[in-house]
Design a protein around this motif. Structure first.
Motif, PDB file in Angstrom:
ATOM      1  N   MET A   1      20.004  44.242  79.001  1.00  0.00           N
ATOM      2  CA  MET A   1      20.826  42.996  78.519  1.00  0.00           C
ATOM      3  C   MET A   1      21.377  42.057  79.415  1.00  0.00           C
ATOM      4  SD  MET A   1      23.757  41.924  77.181  1.00  0.00           S
ATOM      5  CE  MET A   1      24.810  43.257  77.034  1.00  0.00           C
ATOM      6  N   TYR A   2      21.256  40.783  79.103  1.00  0.00           N
ATOM      7  CA  TYR A   2      21.845  39.745  80.014  1.00  0.00           C
ATOM      8  C   TYR A   2      23.032  38.971  79.273  1.00  0.00           C
ATOM      9  CZ  TYR A   2      17.800  41.054  82.715  1.00  0.00           C
ATOM     10  OH  TYR A   2      16.752  41.634  83.373  1.00  0.00           O
ATOM     11  N   ALA A   3      24.054  38.984  79.782  1.00  0.00           N
ATOM     12  CA  ALA A   3      25.199  38.039  79.318  1.00  0.00           C
ATOM     13  C   ALA A   3      25.146  36.638  79.831  1.00  0.00           C
ATOM     14  CB  ALA A   3      26.442  38.932  79.440  1.00  0.00           C
ATOM     15  N   ILE A   4      25.582  35.576  79.177  1.00  0.00           N
ATOM     16  CA  ILE A   4      25.637  34.285  79.575  1.00  0.00           C
ATOM     17  C   ILE A   4      26.766  33.612  78.964  1.00  0.00           C
ATOM     18  CG2 ILE A   4      24.349  32.033  79.628  1.00  0.00           C
ATOM     19  CD1 ILE A   4      22.623  34.477  80.771  1.00  0.00           C
ATOM     20  N   MET A   5      27.511  33.310  79.905  1.00  0.00           N
ATOM     21  CA  MET A   5      28.682  32.364  79.473  1.00  0.00           C
ATOM     22  C   MET A   5      28.377  30.828  79.431  1.00  0.00           C
ATOM     23  SD  MET A   5      31.856  33.126  82.256  1.00  0.00           S
ATOM     24  CE  MET A   5      33.081  32.027  81.509  1.00  0.00           C
ATOM     25  N   GLY A   6      29.069  30.298  78.728  1.00  0.00           N
ATOM     26  CA  GLY A   6      28.687  28.999  78.263  1.00  0.00           C
ATOM     27  C   GLY A   6      27.536  28.777  77.677  1.00  0.00           C
ATOM     28  N   ALA A   7      27.113  29.450  76.660  1.00  0.00           N
ATOM     29  CA  ALA A   7      25.988  29.807  76.038  1.00  0.00           C
ATOM     30  C   ALA A   7      25.402  28.696  75.096  1.00  0.00           C
ATOM     31  CB  ALA A   7      25.600  30.909  75.381  1.00  0.00           C
ATOM     32  N   THR A   8      26.465  27.640  74.666  1.00  0.00           N
ATOM     33  CA  THR A   8      26.287  26.569  73.902  1.00  0.00           C
ATOM     34  C   THR A   8      26.347  25.366  74.714  1.00  0.00           C
ATOM     35  OG1 THR A   8      28.311  26.707  73.063  1.00  0.00           O
ATOM     36  CG2 THR A   8      26.806  27.650  71.714  1.00  0.00           C
ATOM     37  N   GLY A   9      26.457  25.432  75.870  1.00  0.00           N
ATOM     38  CA  GLY A   9      26.519  24.145  76.962  1.00  0.00           C
ATOM     39  C   GLY A   9      25.267  23.937  77.676  1.00  0.00           C
ATOM     40  N   GLN A  10      25.219  22.989  78.475  1.00  0.00           N
ATOM     41  CA  GLN A  10      24.286  22.661  79.115  1.00  0.00           C
ATOM     42  C   GLN A  10      23.300  23.664  79.870  1.00  0.00           C
ATOM     43  OE1 GLN A  10      23.687  18.069  80.146  1.00  0.00           O
ATOM     44  NE2 GLN A  10      25.651  18.946  81.007  1.00  0.00           N
ATOM     45  N   ALA A  17      18.232  30.122  76.738  1.00  0.00           N
ATOM     46  CA  ALA A  17      16.983  29.843  76.188  1.00  0.00           C
ATOM     47  C   ALA A  17      15.999  30.346  76.736  1.00  0.00           C
ATOM     48  CB  ALA A  17      16.843  28.255  75.850  1.00  0.00           C
ATOM     49  N   ALA A  18      15.942  30.090  78.056  1.00  0.00           N
ATOM     50  CA  ALA A  18      14.851  30.879  78.881  1.00  0.00           C
ATOM     51  C   ALA A  18      14.686  32.119  78.839  1.00  0.00           C
ATOM     52  CB  ALA A  18      15.156  30.330  80.388  1.00  0.00           C
ATOM     53  N   LEU A  19      15.968  32.902  78.457  1.00  0.00           N
ATOM     54  CA  LEU A  19      15.611  34.321  78.512  1.00  0.00           C
ATOM     55  C   LEU A  19      15.220  34.505  77.180  1.00  0.00           C
ATOM     56  CD1 LEU A  19      19.412  35.304  79.936  1.00  0.00           C
ATOM     57  CD2 LEU A  19      16.997  36.035  80.826  1.00  0.00           C
ATOM     58  N   LEU A  20      15.659  33.881  76.283  1.00  0.00           N
ATOM     59  CA  LEU A  20      15.199  34.379  74.754  1.00  0.00           C
ATOM     60  C   LEU A  20      13.639  34.330  74.546  1.00  0.00           C
ATOM     61  CD1 LEU A  20      18.007  33.102  72.634  1.00  0.00           C
ATOM     62  CD2 LEU A  20      17.367  35.632  73.149  1.00  0.00           C
ATOM     63  N   SER A  21      13.129  33.024  75.422  1.00  0.00           N
ATOM     64  CA  SER A  21      11.844  32.783  75.311  1.00  0.00           C
ATOM     65  C   SER A  21      11.020  33.823  75.917  1.00  0.00           C
ATOM     66  CB  SER A  21      11.661  31.352  75.804  1.00  0.00           C
ATOM     67  OG  SER A  21      11.483  31.195  77.338  1.00  0.00           O
ATOM     68  N   GLY A  23      11.691  37.037  75.538  1.00  0.00           N
ATOM     69  CA  GLY A  23      11.745  38.094  74.846  1.00  0.00           C
ATOM     70  C   GLY A  23      12.792  38.991  75.338  1.00  0.00           C
ATOM     71  N   ARG A  24      13.836  38.382  76.106  1.00  0.00           N
ATOM     72  CA  ARG A  24      14.846  39.306  76.832  1.00  0.00           C
ATOM     73  C   ARG A  24      15.755  39.531  75.860  1.00  0.00           C
ATOM     74  NH1 ARG A  24      12.465  41.071  81.711  1.00  0.00           N
ATOM     75  NH2 ARG A  24      11.076  39.407  82.566  1.00  0.00           N
ATOM     76  N   ASP A  25      16.565  40.476  75.817  1.00  0.00           N
ATOM     77  CA  ASP A  25      17.954  40.718  75.301  1.00  0.00           C
ATOM     78  C   ASP A  25      18.996  40.024  75.995  1.00  0.00           C
ATOM     79  OD1 ASP A  25      16.740  42.447  73.494  1.00  0.00           O
ATOM     80  OD2 ASP A  25      17.020  44.205  74.514  1.00  0.00           O
ATOM     81  N   ALA A  26      19.727  39.281  75.091  1.00  0.00           N
ATOM     82  CA  ALA A  26      20.737  38.431  75.748  1.00  0.00           C
ATOM     83  C   ALA A  26      21.867  38.249  75.015  1.00  0.00           C
ATOM     84  CB  ALA A  26      20.253  36.955  75.971  1.00  0.00           C
ATOM     85  N   ARG A  27      23.180  38.397  75.418  1.00  0.00           N
ATOM     86  CA  ARG A  27      24.476  38.071  74.777  1.00  0.00           C
ATOM     87  C   ARG A  27      24.909  36.661  74.807  1.00  0.00           C
ATOM     88  NH1 ARG A  27      28.095  42.670  76.434  1.00  0.00           N
ATOM     89  NH2 ARG A  27      26.808  43.972  74.947  1.00  0.00           N
ATOM     90  N   ALA A  41      20.208  33.413  65.384  1.00  0.00           N
ATOM     91  CA  ALA A  41      18.843  33.008  64.569  1.00  0.00           C
ATOM     92  C   ALA A  41      17.646  33.512  65.558  1.00  0.00           C
ATOM     93  CB  ALA A  41      18.678  31.924  63.853  1.00  0.00           C
ATOM     94  N   ARG A  42      17.977  33.286  66.836  1.00  0.00           N
ATOM     95  CA  ARG A  42      16.581  33.729  67.687  1.00  0.00           C
ATOM     96  C   ARG A  42      16.742  35.117  68.295  1.00  0.00           C
ATOM     97  NH1 ARG A  42      15.755  29.338  72.195  1.00  0.00           N
ATOM     98  NH2 ARG A  42      13.925  30.772  72.546  1.00  0.00           N
ATOM     99  N   GLY A  43      18.140  35.832  68.035  1.00  0.00           N
ATOM    100  CA  GLY A  43      18.054  37.190  68.431  1.00  0.00           C
ATOM    101  C   GLY A  43      19.061  37.562  69.314  1.00  0.00           C
TER     102      GLY A  43
END
Length: 299
Positions: A1-10, A17-21, A23-27, A41-43
């Motif tokens: 699993m990969y954690a992403i700060m600023g996930a709703t920023g640019q 988005a790249a990770l989810l596309s 199929g990676r687990d992301a936080r 909604a995308r997991g």
């Protein structure tokens, strides 16, 4: 699993988005969970943490194979550099407490310089703080964002004028899209062994303000002219746009450094990658996003 700060920023948004596309687990780490429902909604898992909340940040990093971190601007801070330095220490402390082994940090061209870079000076401190954590850190030093032209969409649309503090207007500089930054950040998180500890990221080619005006003109189907913003009007223009006094001064100094060519990449250090998103493609996405924004958002 990969954690992403600023996930709703640019950049964070592009990275997750790249990770989810793939199929990676992301936080997704964000301040307001309501803004992350499209990611859920995308997991994606959601974690709530602010840059000044070490405990919440550490919890959001815990269990991640790697984390993407950034030090977002605080444009209204009375002491811009001081506020950014405090955030750097908070993020670094959270990295240590969480025990996360690998970190990808968004940085910038010129981050190796201790002075003369305006707003980028904050990333010199950020890199220094992260180097003390004991984690394996990859610094993604990006160049000027193509999406910075979003700040002038109103005069471009309404008057066919593209105001620019990048001067002279026909001088091309490296620019890169946040879509490329997110894509490369995701790659560095997933497969760090392929890259150097410092990755310099530029776009497919250099662009000038006149190129941005020409691209807007083509996209809008009408003339758009690049015009210089007088140097003595920069600070007032930035504060009129809503930036705090100290941050505005830092942006003025940054533009001075860019125009003077005194903010290079660190010579002979790291590897340099080129993005694939063109300026025209980045500007087209900005116009599309603006058109999709509900009219009710305006007063």
């Amino acid at each position: 699993m990969y954690a992403i700060m600023g996930a709703t920023g640019q950049t964070g948004g592009a990275a997750i988005a790249a990770l989810l596309s793939e199929g990676r687990d992301a936080r997704a780490i964000l301040r307001d969970p309501a803004k992350g429902q499209h990611l859920a909604a995308r997991g994606a898992a959601l974690a709530v943490a602010a840059t000044d909340d070490v405990a919440a940040l550490a919890a959001s990093f815990t269990g991640a194979e790697a984390v993407f971190v950034l030090n977002p601007p605080q444009p209204h801070a009375a002491d811009y550099l001081g506020a950014a330095r405090a955030a750097s220490e908070s993020i670094a402390t959270a990295v240590r407490r969480s025990g996360v082994a690998r970190v990808v940090a968004l940085s910038s061209q010129g981050a190796h310089l201790a002075e003369g870079t305006g707003a980028v000076r904050t990333l010199y401190d950020f890199e220094h703080a992260l180097r003390q954590t004991g984690a394996q850190v990859t610094f993604l030093r990006a160049t000027y964002f193509m999406e910075n032209w979003a700040e002038v969409l109103a005069p471009v649309r309404e008057a066919g004028v593209l105001p620019s503090m990048l001067l002279p207007l026909d001088a091309a500089i490296d620019m890169v899209s946040v879509r490329d930054i997110g894509r490369v950040a995701a790659s560095l998180l997933v497969d760090p062994g392929r890259h150097a500890p410092i990755v310099n990221l530029i776009g497919p080619r250099a662009y000038a303000p006149t190129d941005a005006a020409a691209a807007f003109a083509e996209l809008l189907g009408r003339p758009v002219e690049a015009v210089p913003v007088p140097r003595d009007a920069w600070h007032a223009a930035l504060t009129d746009a809503g930036l705090g006094e100290d941050y505005a001064a830092a942006i003025v100094a940054l533009n001075d450094a860019i125009n003077a060519g005194t903010m290079p990449y660190e010579p002979g250090v790291g590897e340099t990658l080129r993005g694939t998103v063109t300026l025209r493609e980045a500007l087209a996405a900005l116009l599309a996003a603006e058109a999709a924004t509900p009219a009710s958002a305006s007063p």
